[in-house]
Design a protein around this motif. Structure first.
Motif, PDB file in Angstrom:
ATOM      1  N   UNK A   1      -7.791   2.979  13.770  1.00  0.00           N
ATOM      2  CA  UNK A   1      -6.433   2.844  14.297  1.00  0.00           C
ATOM      3  C   UNK A   1      -6.105   1.437  14.804  1.00  0.00           C
ATOM      4  N   UNK A   2      -6.977   0.476  14.638  1.00  0.00           N
ATOM      5  CA  UNK A   2      -6.727  -0.886  15.120  1.00  0.00           C
ATOM      6  C   UNK A   2      -5.749  -1.582  14.179  1.00  0.00           C
ATOM      7  N   UNK A   3      -4.596  -1.970  14.681  1.00  0.00           N
ATOM      8  CA  UNK A   3      -3.549  -2.531  13.821  1.00  0.00           C
ATOM      9  C   UNK A   3      -3.875  -3.936  13.313  1.00  0.00           C
ATOM     10  N   UNK A   4      -4.933  -4.549  13.838  1.00  0.00           N
ATOM     11  CA  UNK A   4      -5.318  -5.858  13.300  1.00  0.00           C
ATOM     12  C   UNK A   4      -6.044  -5.715  11.964  1.00  0.00           C
ATOM     13  N   UNK A   5      -6.424  -4.483  11.614  1.00  0.00           N
ATOM     14  CA  UNK A   5      -7.112  -4.239  10.350  1.00  0.00           C
ATOM     15  C   UNK A   5      -6.354  -3.247   9.508  1.00  0.00           C
ATOM     16  N   UNK A   6      -7.082  -2.289   8.961  1.00  0.00           N
ATOM     17  CA  UNK A   6      -6.472  -1.316   8.064  1.00  0.00           C
ATOM     18  C   UNK A   6      -6.697  -1.687   6.612  1.00  0.00           C
ATOM     19  N   UNK A   7      -6.403  -0.752   5.727  1.00  0.00           N
ATOM     20  CA  UNK A   7      -6.539  -0.988   4.292  1.00  0.00           C
ATOM     21  C   UNK A   7      -5.202  -1.477   3.748  1.00  0.00           C
ATOM     22  N   UNK A   8      -5.197  -2.698   3.217  1.00  0.00           N
ATOM     23  CA  UNK A   8      -3.971  -3.256   2.653  1.00  0.00           C
ATOM     24  C   UNK A   8      -3.643  -2.576   1.333  1.00  0.00           C
ATOM     25  N   UNK A   9      -2.404  -2.163   1.180  1.00  0.00           N
ATOM     26  CA  UNK A   9      -1.966  -1.531  -0.059  1.00  0.00           C
ATOM     27  C   UNK A   9      -1.271  -2.558  -0.946  1.00  0.00           C
ATOM     28  N   UNK A  10      -1.393  -2.373  -2.238  1.00  0.00           N
ATOM     29  CA  UNK A  10      -0.803  -3.288  -3.205  1.00  0.00           C
ATOM     30  C   UNK A  10       0.599  -2.831  -3.585  1.00  0.00           C
ATOM     31  N   UNK A  11       1.497  -3.789  -3.789  1.00  0.00           N
ATOM     32  CA  UNK A  11       2.877  -3.475  -4.183  1.00  0.00           C
ATOM     33  C   UNK A  11       3.075  -3.585  -5.689  1.00  0.00           C
ATOM     34  N   UNK A  12       1.981  -3.603  -6.444  1.00  0.00           N
ATOM     35  CA  UNK A  12       2.084  -3.802  -7.892  1.00  0.00           C
ATOM     36  C   UNK A  12       2.939  -2.746  -8.563  1.00  0.00           C
ATOM     37  N   UNK A  13       3.011  -1.535  -7.994  1.00  0.00           N
ATOM     38  CA  UNK A  13       3.827  -0.465  -8.575  1.00  0.00           C
ATOM     39  C   UNK A  13       4.974  -0.101  -7.634  1.00  0.00           C
ATOM     40  N   UNK A  14       5.516  -1.114  -6.919  1.00  0.00           N
ATOM     41  CA  UNK A  14       6.612  -0.905  -5.967  1.00  0.00           C
ATOM     42  C   UNK A  14       7.711  -0.041  -6.574  1.00  0.00           C
ATOM     43  N   UNK A  15       8.274   0.900  -5.772  1.00  0.00           N
ATOM     44  CA  UNK A  15       8.131   1.064  -4.317  1.00  0.00           C
ATOM     45  C   UNK A  15       6.890   1.838  -3.876  1.00  0.00           C
ATOM     46  N   UNK A  16       6.022   2.204  -4.829  1.00  0.00           N
ATOM     47  CA  UNK A  16       4.780   2.882  -4.438  1.00  0.00           C
ATOM     48  C   UNK A  16       3.718   1.832  -4.123  1.00  0.00           C
ATOM     49  N   UNK A  17       3.218   1.868  -2.895  1.00  0.00           N
ATOM     50  CA  UNK A  17       2.156   0.964  -2.456  1.00  0.00           C
ATOM     51  C   UNK A  17       0.841   1.702  -2.567  1.00  0.00           C
ATOM     52  N   UNK A  18      -0.182   1.057  -3.173  1.00  0.00           N
ATOM     53  CA  UNK A  18      -1.444   1.732  -3.440  1.00  0.00           C
ATOM     54  C   UNK A  18      -2.633   0.926  -2.923  1.00  0.00           C
TER      55      UNK A  18
END
Length: 593
Positions: A527-544
């Motif tokens: 839950x630390x907002x300085x990290x997390x798994x970054x999602x890709x916008x390659x298929x925007x508007x779906x972030x994966x």
């Protein structure tokens, strides 16, 4: 990166200006914390394999056997030298960063990545970012781009995008004891990129992030010692997500950059490993391997271990290769059994001429799916393929129950999870003491387990952890808890210990916003907002984005938008999933306003 040959960019100041404006990152950005490959970490280098063959191998061999990732050959446009017989080294001479090579095009590459992910296997790209093609030839690359020395119109670095060291007439490195030359002069005439220049960095970052957008999980950075740590740190800091990075940094003599300098920004290839372990199995002196980490330059957590790679096979450095048969097989099995580093398994094509390319048709295209007609496919050898399961079963355990005859026979355990015997001497008949729980175990080095049946010899471990075995000369035995026929868990797991979970969130964003997933596990930054798994916008508007999570585990998570220091949580309570036991899982969500 030895033996890489020469082959040949046009100035566009407007393109340079645009790239700087788009990339727009600070000159001295901090690198992300080191990523790691996860619990299922064995890498196989499918050297020069085409994308379609790799996809098939992931589905039919690598996923079922438990391999964690594939190192694939460079996917960028390379020189074409049909008159030279399509040598292997042409793939290390970039002409542009278009994904068009003799191994397949962009669509085939993307299909390979998604197919391997579906099998629970990651993709690590061999990234050539130190140089472009050299000056010995000109022409058109594998995507049709024209080029010559310092002029690559498809990637207009301009003449000032390269180092021109001016010391040695032809700009090649002459003094390997001079750090400046190593990092500013040319490696066998290959056009050396000015990785300290912002415009060059921007192009390299764009290339690597393009691969990440297609699902690539990490990079083996070619010729890393030829680039200063600060340059690589800046480039890595701009990459989306948190890709696993391991760097080719060959240990040299006085004055050369040391591999240990690069451990703060990623893992590093440990060239001493193949020397020490290869020598031991070649000469039969195994007892000295008990304290193997003390003989290495790098700590286990920083190292990628290997017996041989595509360079050492060809430059004579490798102590053992596929050509050495049983001794090589035993050394690879030892690497998978002993707790040191991230293991990298070589899968070769056979050769007598060290410059020869892979088996190919007359136009240079290749097909390796059947592992025939010149493909060595060492990763399919039972002593390698089944030892991947041994390695996975033993993950996280230390060395235990070491035994040696003082010379060419050794045995050791991995806590209560696994036990292996290696014999480079005469017949060995002995009762071994282990920490294994009582039960009957399939010897996976000499047989396969299917359901509750072992196709080879099975050994009974008694309540004191002992079993008796007759191990032939130049043979081995390998037992682990996931290959038991009776006692305890009687069948091997049918699913994966970790699950590659893909989070897909349909989320509308504004310029500058990025989407992350956070949750109640360390893999989701707790839950630390300085990290997390970054999602890709390659298929925007779906972030994966994909992250490995433990199987059969309840997980809480939510999506957040980040824009600089601003963080916006989606509304509502925590989302929940159970990861299950399949190798992959995709979660489809919509942002809650």
């Amino acid at each position: 990166m030895t033996m890489k040959r020469i082959a040949p960019l046009i100035v566009s100041l407007m393109a340079a200006l645009v790239a700087v404006l788009v990339v727009g990152r600070p000159e001295h950005a901090d690198a992300k914390a080191d990523a790691n490959p996860g619990a299922k970490d064995v890498i196989v280098h499918l050297f020069e394999w085409p994308w379609a063959s790799i996809a098939s191998e992931c589905t039919n061999v690598l996923g079922p056997k438990g391999f964690g990732g594939v190192q694939v050959s460079p996917p960028q446009e390379h020189v074409v030298l049909p008159g030279a017989g399509y040598p292997w080294w042409q793939d290390y001479q970039p002409v542009s960063y278009q994904l068009q090579t003799r191994r397949g095009d962009r669509a085939a590459f993307a299909t390979m990545v998604s197919t391997c992910h579906a099998a629970g296997v990651k993709i690590y790209v061999d990234a050539v970012i130190n140089h472009m093609a050299g000056g010995a030839s000109t022409g058109a690359g594998s995507a049709g781009s024209t080029y010559n020395h310092y002029s690559y119109p498809a990637v207009p670095f301009g003449n000032d995008g390269f180092h021109h060291c001016g010391r040695n007439g032809n700009d090649d490195i002459a003094n390997w004891g001079d750090r400046w030359e190593i990092q500013n002069c040319e490696l066998v005439d290959l056009s050396d990129l000015r990785t300290e220049a912002e415009y060059v960095r921007g192009k390299l970052v764009a290339y690597l992030n393009d691969l990440i957008s297609l699902g690539v999980d990490g990079f083996r950075v070619d010729a890393a010692k030829h680039m200063p740590v600060a340059d690589l740190q800046n480039i890595y800091s701009r990459l989306n997500g948190n890709p696993y990075i391991f760097q080719e940094t060959i240990e040299g003599g006085a004055g050369e950059p040391s591999p240990s300098e690069y451990t703060g920004i990623g893992d590093v290839t440990e060239f001493r490993y193949g020397d020490v372990v290869g020598n031991a199995f070649r000469d039969g002196n195994l007892s000295g391997l008990q304290n193997l980490p003390s003989q290495m330059l790098l700590a286990s957590g920083d190292a990628v271990a290997f017996i041989d790679n595509h360079d050492t096979q060809r430059n004579g450095r490798a102590k053992l290769t596929y050509k050495d048969g049983t001794n090589y097989a035993l050394s690879e099995a030892f690497m998978l059994a002993y707790p040191y580093g991230t293991p990298a398994v070589m899968s070769s094509f056979t050769f007598s001429n060290p410059e020869a390319g892979p088996p190919a048709s007359s136009n240079g295209t290749t097909n390796a799916v059947n592992c025939s007609s010149g493909w060595a496919c060492e990763h399919r050898w039972r002593t390698t393929a089944n030892m991947v399961g041994f390695h996975n079963a033993a993950y996280g355990t230390g060395l235990s129950n070491w035994w040696s005859n003082g010379g060419n026979q050794i045995a050791f355990g991995r806590g209560a999870n696994a036990y292996a015997v290696f014999n480079r001497g005469g017949t060995l008949n002995r009762t071994f003491s282990t920490s294994l729980p009582a039960g009957t175990y399939c010897d996976v080095a000499n047989g396969d387990i299917s359901g509750n049946t072992c196709t080879g010899t099975a050994y009974t471990v008694n309540s004191s952890g002992q079993f008796t075995a007759n191990v032939p000369a130049n043979g081995m035995v390998a037992l682990h808890i996931n290959a038991r026929t009776t006692g305890g868990v009687t069948t091997p797991p049918t699913g994966c210990g970790t699950v590659a979970v893909t989070f897909a969130s349909s989320t509308t964003t504004v310029w500058g916003e990025n989407v992350f997933v956070l949750g109640n596990r360390a893999e989701l930054s707790s839950w630390n907002t300085s990290g997390g798994v970054a999602l890709s916008s390659a298929t925007y508007p779906v972030w994966r984005g994909t992250v490995d999570l433990p199987a059969n585990t309840a997980v809480e998570y939510k999506y957040v938008k980040k824009n600089g220091s601003s963080v916006t949580w989606e509304s509502g309570g925590n989302r929940t999933i159970n990861t299950g036991s399949a190798c992959t899982l995709t979660v489809n969500d919509t942002w809650r306003s």
